[in-house]
Design a protein around this motif. Structure first.
Motif, mmCIF file in Angstrom:
data_model
loop_
_atom_site.group_PDB
_atom_site.id
_atom_site.type_symbol
_atom_site.label_atom_id
_atom_site.label_comp_id
_atom_site.label_asym_id
_atom_site.label_seq_id
_atom_site.Cartn_x
_atom_site.Cartn_y
_atom_site.Cartn_z
ATOM 1 N N LEU A 158 11.849 -85.688 56.092
ATOM 2 C CA LEU A 158 13.215 -86.112 55.777
ATOM 3 C C LEU A 158 13.771 -85.350 54.572
ATOM 4 O O LEU A 158 14.953 -84.997 54.551
ATOM 5 C CB LEU A 158 13.243 -87.617 55.513
ATOM 6 C CG LEU A 158 12.900 -88.527 56.698
ATOM 7 C CD1 LEU A 158 13.037 -89.989 56.297
ATOM 8 C CD2 LEU A 158 13.788 -88.216 57.903
ATOM 9 N N ALA A 159 12.923 -85.084 53.580
ATOM 10 C CA ALA A 159 13.391 -84.326 52.419
ATOM 11 C C ALA A 159 13.719 -82.887 52.780
ATOM 12 O O ALA A 159 14.509 -82.229 52.076
ATOM 13 C CB ALA A 159 12.333 -84.363 51.319
ATOM 14 N N GLY A 160 13.143 -82.381 53.873
ATOM 15 C CA GLY A 160 13.462 -81.017 54.286
ATOM 16 C C GLY A 160 14.927 -80.831 54.632
ATOM 17 O O GLY A 160 15.463 -79.709 54.511
ATOM 18 N N PHE A 161 15.631 -81.892 55.029
ATOM 19 C CA PHE A 161 17.055 -81.774 55.326
ATOM 20 C C PHE A 161 17.873 -81.544 54.057
ATOM 21 O O PHE A 161 18.974 -80.993 54.137
ATOM 22 C CB PHE A 161 17.536 -83.018 56.061
ATOM 23 C CG PHE A 161 17.061 -83.093 57.481
ATOM 24 C CD1 PHE A 161 17.778 -82.477 58.500
ATOM 25 C CD2 PHE A 161 15.897 -83.761 57.803
ATOM 26 C CE1 PHE A 161 17.340 -82.529 59.815
ATOM 27 C CE2 PHE A 161 15.454 -83.821 59.116
ATOM 28 C CZ PHE A 161 16.169 -83.201 60.123
ATOM 29 N N ALA A 162 17.364 -81.970 52.919
ATOM 30 C CA ALA A 162 18.039 -81.634 51.661
ATOM 31 C C ALA A 162 17.980 -80.138 51.400
ATOM 32 O O ALA A 162 18.948 -79.533 50.912
ATOM 33 C CB ALA A 162 17.409 -82.405 50.501
ATOM 34 N N ALA A 163 16.862 -79.517 51.737
ATOM 35 C CA ALA A 163 16.771 -78.055 51.624
ATOM 36 C C ALA A 163 17.716 -77.377 52.595
ATOM 37 O O ALA A 163 18.373 -76.369 52.253
ATOM 38 C CB ALA A 163 15.333 -77.613 51.868
ATOM 39 N N LEU A 164 17.829 -77.907 53.818
ATOM 40 C CA LEU A 164 18.766 -77.335 54.789
ATOM 41 C C LEU A 164 20.209 -77.461 54.321
ATOM 42 O O LEU A 164 21.039 -76.564 54.585
ATOM 43 C CB LEU A 164 18.587 -78.014 56.148
ATOM 44 C CG LEU A 164 17.238 -77.826 56.846
ATOM 45 C CD1 LEU A 164 17.173 -78.663 58.118
ATOM 46 C CD2 LEU A 164 16.984 -76.359 57.151
ATOM 47 N N LEU A 165 20.542 -78.545 53.659
ATOM 48 C CA LEU A 165 21.899 -78.716 53.138
ATOM 49 C C LEU A 165 22.205 -77.737 52.011
ATOM 50 O O LEU A 165 23.344 -77.273 51.869
ATOM 51 C CB LEU A 165 22.088 -80.149 52.631
ATOM 52 C CG LEU A 165 22.311 -81.247 53.668
ATOM 53 C CD1 LEU A 165 22.295 -82.611 52.990
ATOM 54 C CD2 LEU A 165 23.642 -81.035 54.397
ATOM 55 N N ALA A 166 21.216 -77.420 51.189
ATOM 56 C CA ALA A 166 21.460 -76.607 49.999
ATOM 57 C C ALA A 166 21.464 -75.119 50.266
ATOM 58 O O ALA A 166 21.896 -74.338 49.403
ATOM 59 C CB ALA A 166 20.413 -76.941 48.927
ATOM 60 N N LEU A 186 11.051 -76.207 60.095
ATOM 61 C CA LEU A 186 10.700 -77.511 59.520
ATOM 62 C C LEU A 186 9.859 -78.319 60.504
ATOM 63 O O LEU A 186 8.877 -78.968 60.120
ATOM 64 C CB LEU A 186 11.975 -78.271 59.152
ATOM 65 C CG LEU A 186 11.795 -79.691 58.603
ATOM 66 C CD1 LEU A 186 11.004 -79.688 57.302
ATOM 67 C CD2 LEU A 186 13.165 -80.351 58.384
ATOM 68 N N LEU A 187 10.210 -78.282 61.791
ATOM 69 C CA LEU A 187 9.420 -78.982 62.808
ATOM 70 C C LEU A 187 8.028 -78.376 62.938
ATOM 71 O O LEU A 187 7.031 -79.102 63.084
ATOM 72 C CB LEU A 187 10.148 -78.938 64.146
ATOM 73 C CG LEU A 187 11.416 -79.796 64.257
ATOM 74 C CD1 LEU A 187 12.106 -79.533 65.575
ATOM 75 C CD2 LEU A 187 11.077 -81.270 64.120
ATOM 76 N N LEU A 188 7.955 -77.050 62.891
ATOM 77 C CA LEU A 188 6.643 -76.411 62.958
ATOM 78 C C LEU A 188 5.789 -76.774 61.740
ATOM 79 O O LEU A 188 4.573 -76.966 61.855
ATOM 80 C CB LEU A 188 6.812 -74.893 63.056
ATOM 81 C CG LEU A 188 7.415 -74.361 64.362
ATOM 82 C CD1 LEU A 188 7.590 -72.846 64.288
ATOM 83 C CD2 LEU A 188 6.539 -74.738 65.556
ATOM 84 N N GLY A 189 6.422 -76.886 60.571
ATOM 85 C CA GLY A 189 5.690 -77.300 59.375
ATOM 86 C C GLY A 189 5.155 -78.709 59.492
ATOM 87 O O GLY A 189 4.034 -79.005 59.031
ATOM 88 N N LEU A 190 5.917 -79.599 60.118
ATOM 89 C CA LEU A 190 5.441 -80.975 60.336
ATOM 90 C C LEU A 190 4.212 -80.972 61.239
ATOM 91 O O LEU A 190 3.223 -81.665 60.959
ATOM 92 C CB LEU A 190 6.553 -81.817 60.947
ATOM 93 C CG LEU A 190 6.173 -83.246 61.347
ATOM 94 C CD1 LEU A 190 5.723 -84.053 60.144
ATOM 95 C CD2 LEU A 190 7.355 -83.932 62.045
ATOM 96 N N ALA A 191 4.257 -80.197 62.321
ATOM 97 C CA ALA A 191 3.100 -80.128 63.224
ATOM 98 C C ALA A 191 1.876 -79.549 62.516
ATOM 99 O O ALA A 191 0.749 -80.044 62.685
ATOM 100 C CB ALA A 191 3.458 -79.292 64.448
ATOM 101 N N ALA A 192 2.087 -78.503 61.706
ATOM 102 C CA ALA A 192 0.960 -77.899 60.978
ATOM 103 C C ALA A 192 0.382 -78.880 59.962
ATOM 104 O O ALA A 192 -0.853 -78.947 59.773
ATOM 105 C CB ALA A 192 1.418 -76.611 60.295
ATOM 106 N N THR A 193 1.228 -79.655 59.314
ATOM 107 C CA THR A 193 0.750 -80.634 58.327
ATOM 108 C C THR A 193 -0.092 -81.713 58.988
ATOM 109 O O THR A 193 -1.162 -82.094 58.480
ATOM 110 C CB THR A 193 1.945 -81.266 57.586
ATOM 111 O OG1 THR A 193 2.698 -80.239 56.937
ATOM 112 C CG2 THR A 193 1.470 -82.274 56.563
ATOM 113 N N LEU A 194 0.364 -82.229 60.118
ATOM 114 C CA LEU A 194 -0.404 -83.265 60.818
ATOM 115 C C LEU A 194 -1.730 -82.718 61.324
ATOM 116 O O LEU A 194 -2.753 -83.420 61.293
ATOM 117 C CB LEU A 194 0.419 -83.826 61.975
ATOM 118 C CG LEU A 194 1.675 -84.620 61.577
ATOM 119 C CD1 LEU A 194 2.429 -85.072 62.823
ATOM 120 C CD2 LEU A 194 1.304 -85.819 60.722
#
Length: 387
Positions: free
Chosen positions: A240-248, A200-208
């Motif tokens: 922040l929405a990525g944590f919903a995926a981590l929960l599920a 998820l952190l790597l995806g944030l860096a790639a998006t920016l």
């Protein structure tokens, strides 16, 4: 105007502005003369003039009753100025009557004005309840029937949220690149689902990085402002929405997501009810005037009680720890709501969009959940670790 004939011409060398003899002087608004004597009659019938008039002489004037060519007007009825004036060809056209705005109707005989049905908190309550129940049903069905459907619902919600915030940023003339942000946001959700928190952190860096490269094509003008808006959107919505995926993802992930939804919904409902009926002290009047400390107390109590019960029966967590999790979820939800309210006030918009009747935009419903899911992920990893 001085008069030059007849006896007594030396008695008055100017036209008395307080005399009611001249009807054109009856509306004079100057100050009273120094030799004014109170007790005179008041001519209250002359529009714009409520001052005294000269007393009516009981005897004829010393100059033989002639009032300098004017008739005695003290007994004539007072006529409003311009009341008998006939319209002329060069008069401007009268202004057309003002029509009521769209969707409104003025009151009249047998026709009451139309009003919008809203609750005391400013919402269209029936529409808000209907939309909220529909969204909750979609989430629960996707969670407990086919989890990949929940991933699709979450990715769609992230894409819509990014579009709403990017569109609202135009109010301050910011132009964040929407296409790479939406593509990167969906990628972040999928990486969190399949590869965990580090991805998820790597995806944030790639998006920016993708948003920065995309924005370079538009030149250096307002580059810093657009890149700042892009960073805010990428962190606020998909990260922040990525944590919903981590929960599920875990086997009991549906129950974990349900615990968060119960806590947030009860926090919102308890705060709404307590704020409407008991709210007296504003919590943050410059950010959200309708929020009160009484409403915040109702949010804490409702979320703590509801989460204590749901955590005990769904995740086998003790009541006390469940109540603590619910209180933390309530604080996070309220902070998320205040954050979005402050963002909207800074942008000068009322709602992120008008996509959902009674709610505004989708982000107006996700604001509390986005701050609650990272809090739940942290606390549940401590009190209900995945085995």
């Amino acid at each position: 105007m001085a008069f030059n004939g007849g006896p007594g011409c030396g008695l008055m060398s100017y036209s008395d502005p307080y005399s009611s003899v001249d009807p054109h002087r009856a509306r004079h608004s100057g100050a009273a003369p120094d030799d004014y004597e109170p007790g005179f009659h008041t001519n209250l019938d002359v529009p714009g003039w409520a001052g005294p008039t000269q007393p009516v002489p009981e005897t004829e004037p010393p100059y033989g009753g002639d009032t300098n060519g004017f008739a005695d007007t003290t007994q004539l009825p007072v006529v409003s100025p311009r009341a008998d004036r006939r319209p002329r060809d060069d008069d401007p056209d009268p202004a057309p009557p003002r029509r009521p705005g769209p969707g409104k109707r003025r009151a009249g005989p047998g026709r009451p004005p139309t009003t919008q049905k809203t609750s005391r908190a400013g919402r269209n309550l029936p529409a808000a309840i209907g939309v909220g129940v529909t969204l909750g049903a979609v989430l629960l069905v996707s969670l407990y029937t086919y989890k990949l459907a929940f991933l699709g619902v979450l990715a769609l919600a992230v894409a819509v949220g990014i579009w709403e915030v990017s569109r609202a940023m135009r109010a301050v003339r910011a132009q964040p690149p929407t296409i790479p942000l939406i593509a990167g946001g969906v990628l972040m959700i999928c990486l969190a689902w399949y590869a965990g928190a580090d991805a998820l952190l790597l995806g944030l860096a790639a998006t920016l990085l993708a948003a920065t490269v995309w924005r370079l094509a538009d030149g250096p003008k307002d580059f810093k402002r657009d890149l700042t808006a892009s960073t805010l959107i990428a962190v606020y919505v998909p990260f922040l929405a990525g944590f919903a995926a981590l929960l599920a993802v875990p086997p009991d992930g549906a129950d974990r997501v349900l615990v968060v939804l119960i806590g947030v919904v009860l926090s919102d409902t308890g705060g709404y009810a307590a704020g409407v009926f008991l709210g007296r002290h504003p919590m943050a009047p410059t950010i959200s005037p309708k929020k009160s400390w009484e409403g915040f107390g109702g949010s804490l109590v409702a979320a703590a009680v509801g989460s204590a019960i749901s955590c005990y029966f769904l995740l086998n967590v003790d009541f006390w720890w469940g109540a603590l999790i619910g209180a933390a979820l309530s604080v996070a939800a309220v902070l998320g709501d205040l954050f979005e309210s402050m963002l909207k006030r800074d942008l000068g918009v009322k709602d992120m969009s008008h996509l959902l009747p009674g709610h505004g935009g989708l982000m107006d419903r996700l604001d509390s959940i986005l701050f609650a899911v990272p809090t739940a992920y942290l606390l549940l990893s401590i009190f209900a670790p995945v085995r």
